[in-house]
Design a protein around this motif. Structure first.
Motif, PDB file in Angstrom:
ATOM      1  N   UNK A   1       0.873  -1.173   0.000  1.00  0.00           N
ATOM      2  CA  UNK A   1       0.000   0.000   0.000  1.00  0.00           C
ATOM      3  C   UNK A   1       0.908   1.220   0.000  1.00  0.00           C
ATOM      4  N   UNK A   2       0.917   1.931  -1.127  1.00  0.00           N
ATOM      5  CA  UNK A   2       1.928   2.933  -1.412  1.00  0.00           C
ATOM      6  C   UNK A   2       1.283   4.310  -1.513  1.00  0.00           C
TER       7      UNK A   2
ATOM      8  N   UNK B   1       0.252  -4.201  -5.984  1.00  0.00           N
ATOM      9  CA  UNK B   1       0.708  -2.882  -5.525  1.00  0.00           C
ATOM     10  C   UNK B   1      -0.462  -1.911  -5.588  1.00  0.00           C
ATOM     11  N   UNK B   2      -0.881  -1.466  -4.421  1.00  0.00           N
ATOM     12  CA  UNK B   2      -2.071  -0.635  -4.319  1.00  0.00           C
ATOM     13  C   UNK B   2      -1.729   0.796  -3.900  1.00  0.00           C
TER      14      UNK B   2
ATOM     15  N   UNK C   1      -6.088   0.717   1.346  1.00  0.00           N
ATOM     16  CA  UNK C   1      -5.888   0.086   2.648  1.00  0.00           C
ATOM     17  C   UNK C   1      -7.213   0.080   3.397  1.00  0.00           C
ATOM     18  N   UNK C   2      -7.583  -1.056   4.011  1.00  0.00           N
ATOM     19  CA  UNK C   2      -8.896  -1.138   4.680  1.00  0.00           C
ATOM     20  C   UNK C   2      -9.075  -0.047   5.729  1.00  0.00           C
ATOM     21  N   UNK C   3     -10.284   0.395   5.858  1.00  0.00           N
ATOM     22  CA  UNK C   3     -10.626   1.413   6.846  1.00  0.00           C
ATOM     23  C   UNK C   3     -11.514   0.809   7.942  1.00  0.00           C
ATOM     24  N   UNK C   4     -11.602   1.487   9.051  1.00  0.00           N
ATOM     25  CA  UNK C   4     -12.445   1.008  10.132  1.00  0.00           C
ATOM     26  C   UNK C   4     -11.838  -0.198  10.809  1.00  0.00           C
ATOM     27  N   UNK C   5     -12.596  -1.282  10.861  1.00  0.00           N
ATOM     28  CA  UNK C   5     -12.110  -2.494  11.518  1.00  0.00           C
ATOM     29  C   UNK C   5     -12.161  -3.708  10.603  1.00  0.00           C
TER      30      UNK C   5
ATOM     31  N   UNK D   1       0.710 -10.783   4.532  1.00  0.00           N
ATOM     32  CA  UNK D   1       1.733  -9.774   4.843  1.00  0.00           C
ATOM     33  C   UNK D   1       1.546  -8.586   3.913  1.00  0.00           C
ATOM     34  N   UNK D   2       1.581  -7.395   4.480  1.00  0.00           N
ATOM     35  CA  UNK D   2       1.476  -6.155   3.713  1.00  0.00           C
ATOM     36  C   UNK D   2       2.617  -5.228   4.087  1.00  0.00           C
ATOM     37  N   UNK D   3       3.096  -4.474   3.128  1.00  0.00           N
ATOM     38  CA  UNK D   3       3.998  -3.360   3.400  1.00  0.00           C
ATOM     39  C   UNK D   3       3.236  -2.071   3.137  1.00  0.00           C
TER      40      UNK D   3
END
Length: 299
Positions: free
Chosen positions: A136-137, A173-174, A179-183, A191-193
């Motif tokens: 997530x860039x 590559x996003x 990136x998810x919001x909230x919960x 795995x995410x960077x």
């Protein structure tokens, strides 16, 4: 260029009789089996790991600083590696080291040709093992974009090593908006960077700016990770060239013993090795000779 694999020498002595030969063969096979068996990993297996990479600050510039209250609160509620080190200077080789166990011949911050390397890396290993991966860039011009930089200069390819590998789909590559919001963090990859832009990663802006960004954008995930067997790792690419490349590295989440610290010397290869061992993955590059981060886990 990747160094050739090293193989230990095994000395075999001739046996005078067939029975002795069989006995030696059996012993030799036992030794080979013992040598090749992977040691049990002394690390947890989180449901999700998010790694956030900041820029160009030494340990003492951040840890204990009033400019970084949120990151220090994560250390207090999680774990801090007090002898964590980057590999080199400038920035880009360190990102490749953390992601693939090697600098891949990259020595500066110039843009690379997308897909120039076919070497193993964390993403290719995860995908090969049936796990999931994503990056997530922040300020990336578009989903999967391999651009050198954004028109406003806030995004730079040099902080995104996954674009250098032809075995990592660009579709993973996003933009940070994805990136998810909230919960709703269960939808995250294994795995995410997460890579903030040139201001929010503390490169062009202050420690306080980056710390506020971290709180505003990752606190919900950190809180969720605490009760959902997940992990947040916050580290830096390199120091300010004035502290022997000692950098902050903080881990937070349910698998982490709250308030723990480790004075063991670790580097980017050790962090990569730890992430690989969490999921029983092969070891890329120098991670094969690295060690796991230990002494901070709840089990």
């Amino acid at each position: 260029m990747r160094a050739a694999a090293r193989h230990p020498h095994r000395t075999r002595r001739p046996a005078p009789a067939l029975a002795s030969a069989f006995a030696l063969a059996a012993t030799s096979l036992g030794l080979w089996a013992s040598d090749s068996a992977a040691a049990p990993a002394a690390v947890p297996t989180p449901d999700h790991v998010v790694v956030v990479v900041f820029e160009n600050h030494a340990y003492d510039q951040v840890m204990g600083s009033s400019s970084a209250p949120y990151l220090n609160s994560l250390a207090a509620g999680g774990a801090s590696l007090t002898a964590s080190y980057a590999e080199t200077h400038p920035s880009q080789p360190n990102y490749y080291a953390l992601f693939s166990g090697e600098t891949q011949g990259v020595t500066d911050d110039s843009c690379v040709d997308p897909g120039f390397s076919a070497e193993p890396n964390l993403a290719s290993e995860l995908l090969g093992a049936g796990r999931t991966w994503g990056s997530y860039n922040e300020s990336l011009p578009a989903e999967g974009s391999t651009a050198c930089k954004s028109s406003d200069g806030k995004y730079r390819q040099k902080h995104n090593p996954w674009f250098g590998f032809d075995n990592v789909p660009t579709s993973t590559a996003h933009t940070f908006a994805a990136f998810p919001k909230g919960t709703d963090y269960a939808q995250l990859p294994t795995v995410s960077f997460v890579v903030p832009n040139m201001c929010n990663d503390m490169h062009d802006c202050s420690v306080g700016t980056g710390d506020t960004w971290l709180k505003n954008n990752l606190k919900s995930y950190a809180d969720w990770a605490k009760t959902h067997n997940s992990l947040l790792v916050v580290t830096f690419d390199e120091d300010n060239r004035l502290s022997g490349n000692r950098i902050p590295t903080v881990l937070y989440g349910q698998p982490v013993k709250p308030g723990s610290t480790s004075g063991t010397t670790y580097n980017h290869y050790d962090v990569l090795r730890t992430l690989e061992d969490m999921y029983g993955l092969p070891h890329a590059g120098n991670a094969a000779d690295a060690k796991d981060v230990t002494g901070i886990w709840t089990t």
